[in-house]
Motif scaffolding. Structure first.
Motif, PDB file in Angstrom:
ATOM      1  N   UNK A  27       6.232   1.348  21.888  1.00 23.67           N
ATOM      2  CA  UNK A  27       6.199   0.559  23.124  1.00 23.67           C
ATOM      3  C   UNK A  27       7.493  -0.226  23.328  1.00 23.67           C
ATOM      4  N   UNK A  28       8.030  -0.778  22.251  1.00 23.00           N
ATOM      5  CA  UNK A  28       9.293  -1.518  22.359  1.00 23.00           C
ATOM      6  C   UNK A  28      10.412  -0.581  22.813  1.00 23.00           C
ATOM      7  N   UNK A  29      10.467   0.604  22.253  1.00 22.75           N
ATOM      8  CA  UNK A  29      11.478   1.573  22.653  1.00 22.75           C
ATOM      9  C   UNK A  29      11.278   2.015  24.098  1.00 22.75           C
ATOM     10  N   UNK A  30      10.034   2.204  24.497  1.00 25.27           N
ATOM     11  CA  UNK A  30       9.738   2.605  25.871  1.00 25.27           C
ATOM     12  C   UNK A  30      10.264   1.568  26.865  1.00 25.27           C
ATOM     13  N   UNK A  31       9.960   0.313  26.637  1.00 25.16           N
ATOM     14  CA  UNK A  31      10.397  -0.731  27.571  1.00 25.16           C
ATOM     15  C   UNK A  31      11.904  -0.970  27.497  1.00 25.16           C
TER      16      UNK A  31
END
Length: 95
Positions: A27-31
């Motif tokens: 999720x951190x990479x996605x955002x």
């Protein structure tokens, strides 16, 4: 600790990793990427995940892939290249 107990715990540890740190990193990479690349490019990147999973399994899990698996991975990568190239062409034509 006996081997039987270790085998019972290993799947739970793997599930715990996927549920907490693995999901948090994803999720951190996605955002992070959402702010830096277009949404269509980011959506196209989700198709790469199975190819990466196959590669990790081949390297780390001694998995042997079939010709169909390699063909599928090639189609995914080719489709991604076409999608991203077409998106760049549209962006250049608009400017």
């Amino acid at each position: 600790m006996s081997t039987e107990n270790t085998q019972d715990v290993a799947p739970l540890v793997a599930l715990g990793y996927l549920a907490v740190p693995g999901s948090m990193v994803a999720w951190a990479l996605y955002f992070f990427l959402l702010r830096r690349i277009s949404i269509s490019a980011l959506a196209a990147m989700t198709y790469v995940q199975p190819v990466v999973a196959m590669a990790v399994d081949v390297v780390g899990g001694d998995e042997r892939l079939t010709g169909r698996a390699y063909a599928g991975a090639a189609f995914i990568v080719a489709g991604l290249v076409v999608a991203l190239t077409a998106e760049r062409g549209v962006a250049v034509a608009r400017s």
